[in-house]
Design an enzyme around this catalytic site. Structure first.
Site, mmCIF file in Angstrom:
data_model
loop_
_atom_site.group_PDB
_atom_site.id
_atom_site.type_symbol
_atom_site.label_atom_id
_atom_site.label_comp_id
_atom_site.label_asym_id
_atom_site.label_seq_id
_atom_site.Cartn_x
_atom_site.Cartn_y
_atom_site.Cartn_z
ATOM 1 C CE1 TYR A 159 -3.192 2.957 0.516
ATOM 2 C CE2 TYR A 159 -2.778 2.828 2.880
ATOM 3 C CZ TYR A 159 -3.377 3.451 1.800
ATOM 4 O OH TYR A 159 -4.147 4.572 1.999
ATOM 5 C CG ASP A 194 6.017 -6.747 -2.490
ATOM 6 O OD1 ASP A 194 5.461 -7.808 -2.144
ATOM 7 O OD2 ASP A 194 5.708 -5.640 -2.021
ATOM 8 C CB THR A 252 5.181 1.689 13.394
ATOM 9 O OG1 THR A 252 3.928 1.855 14.070
ATOM 10 C CG2 THR A 252 6.045 0.758 14.236
ATOM 11 C CE1 TYR A 278 4.653 -3.318 12.174
ATOM 12 C CE2 TYR A 278 3.280 -1.927 13.562
ATOM 13 C CZ TYR A 278 4.016 -2.108 12.409
ATOM 14 O OH TYR A 278 4.126 -1.081 11.496
ATOM 15 C CG PHE A 315 -0.080 6.560 15.066
ATOM 16 C CD1 PHE A 315 0.128 5.390 15.775
ATOM 17 C CD2 PHE A 315 0.250 7.759 15.664
ATOM 18 C CE1 PHE A 315 0.644 5.414 17.069
ATOM 19 C CE2 PHE A 315 0.762 7.798 16.954
ATOM 20 C CZ PHE A 315 0.958 6.623 17.655
ATOM 21 C CG ASN A 316 -4.057 5.020 11.954
ATOM 22 O OD1 ASN A 316 -4.028 3.800 11.980
ATOM 23 N ND2 ASN A 316 -4.232 5.747 13.042
ATOM 24 C CG PHE A 355 -13.404 -2.549 18.926
ATOM 25 C CD1 PHE A 355 -14.003 -3.756 19.259
ATOM 26 C CD2 PHE A 355 -12.980 -2.357 17.617
ATOM 27 C CE1 PHE A 355 -14.166 -4.764 18.316
ATOM 28 C CE2 PHE A 355 -13.128 -3.357 16.679
ATOM 29 C CZ PHE A 355 -13.732 -4.563 17.015
#
Length: 332
Positions: free
Chosen positions: A11, A31, A116, A140, A168-169, A207
């Protein structure tokens, strides 16, 4: 001279390839297509293989004049890392060791690492600063921190210079519409919400709604994937100037709650998206937002796609055009 992009069919890696292509760079992509997609590679020369295969890596370095590496190749599912930490140490840490050793053999001494913000664990401060403690709460994040430390010692021993980017995202899709987010299984909030909008899921699970936030749901930092890709390319350019090794956070400057993401997705898609409140997940902090002042001042990184609505719209356009993911669906 070429830039080697490991995990370049994934991605974020595929968006980095697109960003390099836009700048006229020569690109080599490695990859194993475990999670990546051949169709996502829009430029450069693709080698299908695994970093842990040293003969394969030798071929890549022998056949190309590589002067820098952008390293994305890693497993990245937090839950899976807790169930099978050995897989994460073998792929992430050992795979990186094989890569670094081959780089030293071929005198390639510049690497940009896709790290990360999970390296920080439970945050001491919000927003998180690069100087905050690193105490990962999952395997991770621990493997990513181990990869960073390995690079530090390769710098000490061999002069290998690295830039580690913690974030993060990632979200959104490329403005061309050619590449987007297609994971199996999908674990990221925005594509899961959009799958619910497409009727591919009955609902989106929230959640917990009793966190110490304005609407009770967790707040996270979302960055457009193309802005992240640009940061990796800027980091390569910085290393080419002879800069020393560095670690940078990449953040959007503000966080968005789960309910905000769902509400904006409803606005963008003009679809009903059912949300079901479920119990908290263990280990989910209330707020995770990374400060990016150093990246802005030292890398010259200036995110152009800050609005969550625009990020979600770009993702929605790709998912509508590719409801089953990449055409043909087989990674090969």
């Amino acid at each position: 001279m070429a830039v080697l992009v490991t995990g370049g069919a994934g991605y974020i890696g595929s968006h980095a390839v697109a960003s390099l292509k836009e700048r006229g760079e020569e690109i080599v992509v490695v990859d194993n297509l475990e999670q990546g997609h051949r169709a996502a590679v829009t430029g450069g020369k693709l080698y299908v293989g695994d970093l842990r295969d040293k003969d394969f890596l030798e071929t890549v370095f022998k056949e190309n004049s590589i002067d820098a590496v952008i390293h994305f190749a890693a497993n990245s599912l937090v839950g899976e890392s807790m169930q099978n930490p050995g897989k994460y140490y073998h792929n992430n840490v050992y795979g990186t060791l094989c890569l670094l050793e081959k780089m030293i053999e071929h005198n390639v001494l510049k690497i940009v690492f896709s790290s990360t913000a999970a390296t920080y664990g439970e945050p001491e401060n919000v927003p998180i600063d690069e100087y905050d403690r690193t105490l990962p709460t999952n395997a991770y994040g621990e493997t990513k921190l181990a990869m960073e430390k390995m690079m530090k010692w390769f710098d000490v021993a061999h002069g290998l210079k690295f830039v580690s980017l913690r974030y993060f995202n990632a979200a959104g899709a490329h403005e061309s519409g050619l590449i987007g987010e297609d994971h199996n299984p999908e674990s990221h909030l925005i594509p899961i919400v959009l799958q619910a909008a497409l009727g591919q899921r009955p609902h989106i699970s929230v959640f917990g709604e009793d966190y110490d936030t304005e609407d009770g749901t967790c707040i996270r930092d979302y960055i457009h994937v193309s802005d992240l890709a640009d940061a990796h390319v800027l980091a390569v350019e910085r290393l080419r100037t002879g800069a020393d090794s560095s670690i940078y956070n990449l953040g959007n400057g503000q966080g968005f709650s789960v309910k905000q993401v769902i509400d904006i997705a409803r606005l963008v898609t003009e679809r009903e998206i059912k949300a079901v409140i479920e119990p908290r997940r263990s280990g989910d902090p209330a707020v995770l937002v990374a400060a990016s002042n150093r990246a802005r001042s030292e890398l010259g990184w200036n995110p152009k796609r800050n609005k969550l609505e625009d990020i979600i719209r770009s993702a929605w356009n790709w998912h509508v055009a590719n409801p089953q993911g990449y055409k043909g669906k087989t990674q090969e």
